[in-house]
Design an enzyme around this catalytic site. Sequence first.
Site, mmCIF file in Angstrom:
data_model
loop_
_atom_site.group_PDB
_atom_site.id
_atom_site.type_symbol
_atom_site.label_atom_id
_atom_site.label_comp_id
_atom_site.label_asym_id
_atom_site.label_seq_id
_atom_site.Cartn_x
_atom_site.Cartn_y
_atom_site.Cartn_z
ATOM 1 N N GLY A 1 0.823 -1.217 0.000
ATOM 2 C CA GLY A 1 0.000 0.000 0.000
ATOM 3 C C GLY A 1 0.851 1.259 0.000
ATOM 4 O O GLY A 1 0.472 2.290 0.569
ATOM 5 N N LEU B 1 1.463 3.466 -2.142
ATOM 6 C CA LEU B 1 0.999 4.675 -2.829
ATOM 7 C C LEU B 1 -0.141 5.345 -2.061
ATOM 8 O O LEU B 1 -0.688 6.347 -2.495
ATOM 9 C CB LEU B 1 0.546 4.355 -4.261
ATOM 10 C CG LEU B 1 1.617 3.773 -5.191
ATOM 11 C CD1 LEU B 1 1.103 3.664 -6.615
ATOM 12 C CD2 LEU B 1 2.894 4.618 -5.178
ATOM 13 N N GLY B 2 -0.520 4.792 -0.928
ATOM 14 C CA GLY B 2 -1.621 5.353 -0.145
ATOM 15 C C GLY B 2 -1.185 6.546 0.690
ATOM 16 O O GLY B 2 -0.009 6.941 0.677
ATOM 17 N N GLN B 3 -2.143 7.104 1.415
ATOM 18 C CA GLN B 3 -1.873 8.318 2.196
ATOM 19 C C GLN B 3 -0.720 8.109 3.174
ATOM 20 O O GLN B 3 0.211 8.911 3.220
ATOM 21 C CB GLN B 3 -3.132 8.742 2.979
ATOM 22 C CG GLN B 3 -2.940 10.044 3.742
ATOM 23 C CD GLN B 3 -3.976 10.268 4.851
ATOM 24 O OE1 GLN B 3 -4.698 9.342 5.231
ATOM 25 N NE2 GLN B 3 -4.038 11.473 5.369
ATOM 26 N N ASP C 1 2.521 -1.699 -4.336
ATOM 27 C CA ASP C 1 1.113 -1.309 -4.330
ATOM 28 C C ASP C 1 0.440 -2.078 -5.464
ATOM 29 O O ASP C 1 1.110 -2.549 -6.378
ATOM 30 C CB ASP C 1 0.976 0.208 -4.550
ATOM 31 C CG ASP C 1 -0.359 0.752 -4.063
ATOM 32 O OD1 ASP C 1 -0.397 1.371 -2.979
ATOM 33 O OD2 ASP C 1 -1.380 0.543 -4.765
ATOM 34 N N ILE C 2 -0.890 -2.171 -5.391
ATOM 35 C CA ILE C 2 -1.617 -2.836 -6.472
ATOM 36 C C ILE C 2 -1.639 -1.944 -7.713
ATOM 37 O O ILE C 2 -1.843 -2.420 -8.836
ATOM 38 C CB ILE C 2 -3.046 -3.205 -6.015
ATOM 39 C CG1 ILE C 2 -3.677 -4.200 -6.978
ATOM 40 C CG2 ILE C 2 -3.914 -1.968 -5.840
ATOM 41 C CD1 ILE C 2 -4.981 -4.812 -6.484
ATOM 42 N N TYR D 1 -15.190 -2.303 7.939
ATOM 43 C CA TYR D 1 -13.784 -1.928 8.171
ATOM 44 C C TYR D 1 -13.390 -2.245 9.619
ATOM 45 O O TYR D 1 -12.371 -2.878 9.884
ATOM 46 C CB TYR D 1 -13.623 -0.432 7.874
ATOM 47 C CG TYR D 1 -12.259 0.146 8.148
ATOM 48 C CD1 TYR D 1 -11.123 -0.366 7.542
ATOM 49 C CD2 TYR D 1 -12.111 1.246 9.001
ATOM 50 C CE1 TYR D 1 -9.876 0.195 7.780
ATOM 51 C CE2 TYR D 1 -10.866 1.809 9.230
ATOM 52 C CZ TYR D 1 -9.750 1.274 8.623
ATOM 53 O OH TYR D 1 -8.523 1.835 8.862
HETATM 54 N N1 SER Z 1 -9.287 7.229 8.807
HETATM 55 C C1 SER Z 1 -9.978 5.977 8.930
HETATM 56 C C2 SER Z 1 -11.330 6.080 8.347
HETATM 57 O O1 SER Z 1 -11.912 7.137 8.424
HETATM 58 C C3 SER Z 1 -10.067 5.578 10.362
HETATM 59 O O2 SER Z 1 -9.026 4.694 10.653
HETATM 60 O O3 SER Z 1 -11.831 5.126 7.831
#
Ligand code: SER
Length: 327
Positions: free
Chosen positions: A12, A14-16, A38-39, A147
Amino acid sequence: MTNNKHKILVTGALGQIGSELTEKLREKYGSDDVIASDIRTDPSPAMLDAGPYEIIDVLQADSIINTIKKYGINTIYHMSAILSATGEKKPQLAWNVNMNGTYNILEITRELELNRVFIPSSIAVFGPETPRENTPQETVLLPKTIYGVTKVASEILADYYVQRFNIDVRGCRYPGIISHKTLPGGGTTDYAVAIFYEAVLHQKYICFLKEDTNLPMMYMPDCLKATLGLMEADRYRLHHHAGFNISGMSFTPGELAAEIKKHILSFSISYLPDERQKIAESWPQTIDDSAAQQEWGWTPEHNLASMTRDMLDVLSTRLEKGTLNYR
Ligand code: SER
């Protein structure tokens, strides 16, 4: 660690968080010893120039194993995940990526006898039954988002691997992360980043959460400090493993807007809550991180005022130079 030289894989990347974490790890351990993955097949030229990059789908265990063998990786930072708001739109995808991806990483860590792995968790592990003020380390974990469900299960699974197979898994429960290099995607706390870009570009923002929705947040430098701090901690001081509470600051959209107004007098905010409001209301407002303080010396450096000043400075400078890209 059994092998002193760090050879690191970041998923991951390339993520934040992954993008800035990769940069930080490269500063510390050297560019060639930190493999970004990254994918996505479209890393920026800057990312490709900065060091090794591999395309990895965390659901494909073989491609993870091949990369580990190719570079002699001994440490993983597993940053790939589908966040809360996207998860509610695509629950099956969130389960698959967050659970099976994490399972692959844990199994590979066990099988290939890697030194250490970081698997982040989130304040999304908490739910409406959890005490919302000063939320304890050990408390009710009954999330209402997919999540959160995957993060609770990942924490429990990681702890199982620690006890059962003696592998070294670590992780903290990130709050909303505020940053200015890579935009977040699909989270409930993303408003706290978008508001800065809109403030600098248009001096106004329509917020998708209500004015008084108080949530735990953290500025990126503290997020990186926590991640590296936990990974560098002495293993024998750690009683917890994959789910450390960490606290930075807490604020509402109203309080953040008031802080921005101190710098941009013409800034105005309005509120149009959407489905993310319900998710936000199921999460805590403030976090008790005394276990992280005691076990690995965690302390944050930024508060609402210092974070706001820094975000506005960086984004205004980028606007003046014509390099502020947003959406
Ligand atoms: N920033 C995340 C979200 O909002 C919380 O871990 O999903």
